[in-house]
Enzyme design. Structure first.
Site, short mmCIF file in Angstrom:
data_model
loop_
_atom_site.label_atom_id
_atom_site.label_comp_id
_atom_site.label_asym_id
_atom_site.label_seq_id
_atom_site.Cartn_x
_atom_site.Cartn_y
_atom_site.Cartn_z
N HIS A 53 12.79 -55.69 43.94
CA HIS A 53 11.48 -55.61 43.28
C HIS A 53 11.65 -54.72 42.05
CE1 HIS A 53 8.77 -56.44 47.04
NE2 HIS A 53 8.72 -57.47 46.24
N CYS B 94 6.00 -48.04 46.66
CA CYS B 94 5.69 -49.25 47.44
C CYS B 94 4.56 -49.01 48.44
CB CYS B 94 6.90 -49.71 48.25
SG CYS B 94 8.40 -49.92 47.34
N ASP C 270 9.79 -52.43 41.00
CA ASP C 270 9.44 -51.02 41.23
C ASP C 270 10.51 -50.24 42.00
OD1 ASP C 270 9.07 -51.82 43.87
OD2 ASP C 270 6.95 -51.25 43.96
N1 ARG Z 1 10.21 -54.78 53.62
C1 ARG Z 1 9.41 -55.00 52.45
C2 ARG Z 1 9.87 -56.26 51.75
O1 ARG Z 1 11.04 -56.52 51.72
C3 ARG Z 1 9.48 -53.82 51.54
C4 ARG Z 1 8.58 -53.91 50.34
C5 ARG Z 1 8.71 -52.76 49.41
N2 ARG Z 1 7.73 -52.83 48.39
C6 ARG Z 1 7.94 -52.68 47.08
N3 ARG Z 1 6.92 -52.68 46.30
N4 ARG Z 1 9.16 -52.59 46.57
O2 ARG Z 1 9.09 -57.03 51.22
#
Ligand code: ARG
Length: 273
Positions: A165, A259, A167
């Site tokens: 991601h 997150c 972020d």
């Molecule tokens: N286990 C989640 C996924 O893989 C973690 C999400 C983390 N969120 C973020 N905004 N990076 O989707």
């Protein structure tokens, strides 16, 4: 100064129940009790910094609902709901949509057939939307948003599965200022960021793996996972106050401070007008 408003969801049902990124390992799992303490510390830290924290109701069977950054993208009173790539997370969407509708936001959906994972992959720095794509979100989703919002969108290809991601590897601090981890991008993406953001603070590999880029910015305070010593010093030199919170139980799921939050009034660096 505006009062920051943040959406969080308590980790009552948090856990590692599936594996959709390289951080997640069902066999290793996570400690719910420790996660609860860490989450509470983050929550209390944000309130201590003057934020209003709104809470979602945790739901059994939705262990990743804690990662509210992925609910969608905020723009004024409009909430652009995510279209998750994985079925496991797509089940969160009705809960997020219901919360936003009940709290007076206009809930909007992207056209079918394009994946989009909200503020996890779409971050304003000034009036420009920086948008990560390929691993989770699609570039079409970002282009759609650019058209609807009449904003410049800069798509950035994410090339490292650990930084799936945007972020996890890029954090706007203020217009023209951001933290980033350059190796998460290809040459083109690196150039786009360097050409548009004059002041960049780089995280090294160890700090990026500690989720140093996954920070919550409140005014001049930057809340980030503990263990990012050089990054904290660089932030301080730039006039920021780094605040460390231990969040390693959430790194086991591929997430950290940012997150676990969604800034309802817009990220600190966002210029919406
Ligand atoms: N286990 C989640 C996924 O893989 C973690 C999400 C983390 N969120 C973020 N905004 N990076 O989707």
């Amino acid at each position: 100064m505006r009062q920051p408003r943040i959406l969080m969801c308590p980790p009552d049902y948090y856990g590692i129940e599936y594996e959709i990124n390289p951080w997640m390992n069902r066999a290793r799992g996570s400690s719910r009790e420790r996660a609860r303490r860490q989450w509470q510390k983050l929550h209390d830290t944000l309130i201590g910094l003057g934020a209003v924290v709104e809470l979602m109701e945790p739901q059994p069977g939705l262990p990743d609902l804690v990662f509210t950054a992925n609910a969608g993208l905020m723009f004024g009173n409009r909430f652009f709901s995510s279209r998750f790539r994985h079925e496991e997370r797509a089940r969160e969407t009705p809960h997020f949509d219901a919360w936003f509708a009940a709290h007076g936001y206009i809930v909007e959906h992207l056209p079918e057939g394009m994946y989009f994972e909200g503020a996890g992959d779409a971050l304003f720095c000034g009036p420009t939307l920086f948008a990560g794509y390929r691993i989770r979100s699609d570039v079409q989703g970002h282009q759609y948003l650019g058209r609807v919002l009449q904003k410049q969108v800069l798509p950035l290809e994410l090339i490292n599965p650990y930084f799936y991601h945007l972020d996890t590897c890029f954090c706007p601090l203020a217009p023209g200022e951001a933290i980033w981890y350059p190796n998460a991008f290809d040459d083109y993406g690196r150039r786009v960021i360097e050409n548009h953001i004059p002041y960049l603070i780089s995280a090294n590999e160890a700090e990026a793996r500690c989720f140093g880029c996954n920070a919550v910015v409140i005014g001049k305070t930057v809340v980030l996972n503990s263990g990012c010593t050089k990054l904290a010093a660089d932030l301080q030199a730039r006039g920021y106050t780094p605040v460390s919170v231990e969040l390693d139980e959430f790194i086991k799921s591929g997430g950290s401070a940012k997150c676990l939050t969604l800034r309802l009034d817009g990220e600190e660096a966002a210029v919406w007008e």
